[in-house]
Structure formats: C-alpha cells, structure tokens
Write a protein that holds these residues in place. Structure first.
Motif, PDB file in Angstrom:
ATOM      1  N   LEU A   1     -12.032  19.463  -4.399  1.00 18.89           N
ATOM      2  CA  LEU A   1     -10.660  19.626  -3.916  1.00 18.89           C
ATOM      3  C   LEU A   1      -9.670  19.858  -5.046  1.00 18.89           C
ATOM      4  O   LEU A   1      -8.687  20.541  -4.882  1.00 18.89           O
ATOM      5  N   ARG A   2      -9.919  19.250  -6.191  1.00 19.61           N
ATOM      6  CA  ARG A   2      -8.936  19.341  -7.255  1.00 19.61           C
ATOM      7  C   ARG A   2      -9.519  20.072  -8.450  1.00 19.61           C
ATOM      8  O   ARG A   2      -9.429  19.617  -9.579  1.00 19.61           O
ATOM      9  N   GLY A   3     -10.106  21.233  -8.188  1.00 20.55           N
ATOM     10  CA  GLY A   3     -10.762  21.999  -9.239  1.00 20.55           C
ATOM     11  C   GLY A   3      -9.826  22.894 -10.010  1.00 20.55           C
ATOM     12  O   GLY A   3     -10.228  23.951 -10.465  1.00 20.55           O
ATOM     13  N   ALA A   4      -8.584  22.519 -10.137  1.00 16.05           N
ATOM     14  CA  ALA A   4      -7.604  23.236 -10.980  1.00 16.05           C
ATOM     15  C   ALA A   4      -7.363  24.666 -10.519  1.00 16.05           C
ATOM     16  O   ALA A   4      -7.017  25.521 -11.316  1.00 16.05           O
ATOM     17  N   GLY A   5      -7.548  24.912  -9.229  1.00 20.44           N
ATOM     18  CA  GLY A   5      -7.138  26.200  -8.688  1.00 20.44           C
ATOM     19  C   GLY A   5      -8.111  27.331  -8.850  1.00 20.44           C
ATOM     20  O   GLY A   5      -7.795  28.462  -8.503  1.00 20.44           O
ATOM     21  N   GLU A   6      -9.301  27.094  -9.365  1.00 22.93           N
ATOM     22  CA  GLU A   6     -10.242  28.195  -9.484  1.00 22.93           C
ATOM     23  C   GLU A   6     -11.098  28.263  -8.238  1.00 22.93           C
ATOM     24  O   GLU A   6     -12.028  27.463  -8.068  1.00 22.93           O
ATOM     25  N   LEU A   7     -10.763  29.204  -7.393  1.00 23.80           N
ATOM     26  CA  LEU A   7     -11.542  29.480  -6.202  1.00 23.80           C
ATOM     27  C   LEU A   7     -12.395  30.713  -6.464  1.00 23.80           C
ATOM     28  O   LEU A   7     -11.958  31.654  -7.128  1.00 23.80           O
ATOM     29  N   PHE A   8     -13.596  30.711  -5.912  1.00 19.21           N
ATOM     30  CA  PHE A   8     -14.499  31.852  -6.031  1.00 19.21           C
ATOM     31  C   PHE A   8     -14.586  32.504  -4.649  1.00 19.21           C
ATOM     32  O   PHE A   8     -14.975  31.853  -3.680  1.00 19.21           O
ATOM     33  N   PHE A   9     -14.219  33.774  -4.587  1.00 20.77           N
ATOM     34  CA  PHE A   9     -14.125  34.469  -3.316  1.00 20.77           C
ATOM     35  C   PHE A   9     -15.318  35.376  -3.076  1.00 20.77           C
ATOM     36  O   PHE A   9     -15.862  35.985  -4.007  1.00 20.77           O
ATOM     37  N   GLY A  10     -15.678  35.506  -1.802  1.00 16.83           N
ATOM     38  CA  GLY A  10     -16.607  36.535  -1.391  1.00 16.83           C
ATOM     39  C   GLY A  10     -15.882  37.864  -1.231  1.00 16.83           C
ATOM     40  O   GLY A  10     -14.667  37.957  -1.424  1.00 16.83           O
ATOM     41  N   GLU A  11     -16.643  38.904  -0.873  1.00 22.01           N
ATOM     42  CA  GLU A  11     -16.049  40.235  -0.746  1.00 22.01           C
ATOM     43  C   GLU A  11     -15.275  40.406   0.556  1.00 22.01           C
ATOM     44  O   GLU A  11     -14.527  41.359   0.712  1.00 22.01           O
TER      45      GLU A  11
END
Lengths: 113, 115
Positions: free
Chosen positions: B98-108
């Motif tokens: 939840l608090r991963g410093a804003g790094e989200l990994f997106f799919g296509e």
C-alpha cells in the motif's frame, strides 16, 4: 478535492530541442508528485517522483522540481530524442495514501528527426 | 521479471451485454488496482485491493461493475450490463504494498468499445 492539471498536447519538437511540460496541482496536506510515461504499445511506467517540497526528481535526462509555492511540478529535458515520443502523465499521491494516484489528462509528445 | 498481464487486449460488445477483464499482477505484489481511462482523460482509480481484501472502491459504479481477487493474486473486473459510456481502456496495476512510494506497475490495458 485533489486534482492535477497539465498542459494540453500534442507537443511537437525537433530532435535536440528543449522540452517543458507544465503540471500544476491542487491538494490538501503534503502530497507526493509523479511523472509517468506511456510509450507506444506499452503500459504506463514511472519516470520520476518527488515526495516533498523542493525535491527534484530525475531520470533518463528528465527532471522535475516540486514547487510548493507555485503548486507546480513541471517536466523538463534539455535535449529530446525521437525515442522520447510518448504520452506523459503528471500524477499526485494523496497524503497518507501514497499509492492512490490522481492523474492528469496526459500530454502527447512527438519528436521529429 | 514478468510484468502485469491483462486480457483481452480488445473487446467490442453491444450495450447491455456483459464483459470481463482479467489481470495477473507481478509476482509478490500485494496491492492491485483497476483504473479506467476514457479517451482524452487521465486514468481514474476504480478499485484497489490489498491481498484479497478491498481497500478502496469508492469510485466503482457498483450497480454495474464488480471486481474480485479471490486468492490474492489474479483479479477479474466485470461490467454487467455495459453502457456506451463504459467505452474506455481498463488498466490493471500492481505494487509491492500500500505504501510503496507511488511506484505502480501497469499492464498494457484492455480496450473496451461498447456499441
């Protein structure tokens, strides 16, 4: 409520030109700020971030400085390349819940050789 | 490292039909997100999971949208019945927590067209 406003595109530049994409925000508290990039045919990916006022995020020659006094986080690059052609999204992370991101509408950058 | 996988990439349906989208996050990522991106707009968060529990679904139109993440890994987003305004790209993303410093990994993304 919290929101992000970024300049409309498309932005068309010649290779080696200077790039600025403007981003301003409205937020309560002390948000974190991000730039995400979406290359053609790919998913969004984090380009750079800044978590407090006056922080400068940088990556791949891109920079952005968190300016609390002007509520801005403008993206800059001194010399763009054709490979920088993509859609750039400014985003805000809510205070206390960093991973809940609010995105701007995106700016398409097209760099011509 | 494998990225976030989504399917189908494209779907065209008639209004009032149903559709389902599938997402497989990066291995070990506890937090999963579904975003809706309408043409000309930025992505908007629909729902956020932490493992198999819902953290935030305040912007999910619950009369027609549903999502689940039964075993804390894969997730499915369903729309039933679809409306014209649901035409959009549905993005799945994951992060370590939840608090991963804003790094989200997106799919296509999965592009939905409702006719």
């Amino acid at each position: 409520g919290n929101s992000v406003t970024q300049m409309e595109g498309p932005v068309t530049l010649s290779e080696e030109a200077f790039l600025t994409i403007n981003c301003t925000y409205t937020a309560t508290g002390y948000p974190s700020l991000f730039w995400y990039v979406q290359y053609p045919g790919e998913g969004l990916q984090l380009l750079l971030k800044a978590t407090k006022a006056d922080d400068k995020g940088s990556n791949k020659g891109f920079e952005a400085t968190y300016r609390k006094e002007t509520t801005s986080f403008h993206l800059e690059k001194g010399s763009v390349q054709v490979s920088d052609s993509a859609v750039y999204f400014c985003a805000l992370g809510k205070s206390g819940a960093t991973n809940k991101l609010i995105f701007g509408t995106g700016t398409l950058l097209a760099v011509q050789p | 490292e494998a990225g976030v996988a989504q399917s189908p990439r494209y779907k065209i349906i008639e209004k009032r039909q149903s559709v389902a989208f599938w997402c497989n996050p990066i291995s070990g990522h506890a937090t999963l997100y579904w975003y809706q991106q309408i043409l000309g707009q930025g992505p908007k968060l629909l729902i956020q999971f932490q493992n198999n529990g819902v953290v935030d679904d305040s912007q999910l139109p619950k009369d027609r949208f549903s999502a689940e993440r039964l075993k804390g890994v894969d997730s499915t987003l369903k729309i039933q019945p679809a409306k014209l305004e649901d035409s959009a790209v549905y993005l799945c993303a994951s992060s370590l927590d939840l608090r991963g410093a804003g790094e989200l990994f997106f799919g296509e993304g999965s592009r939905l067209t409702v006719l």
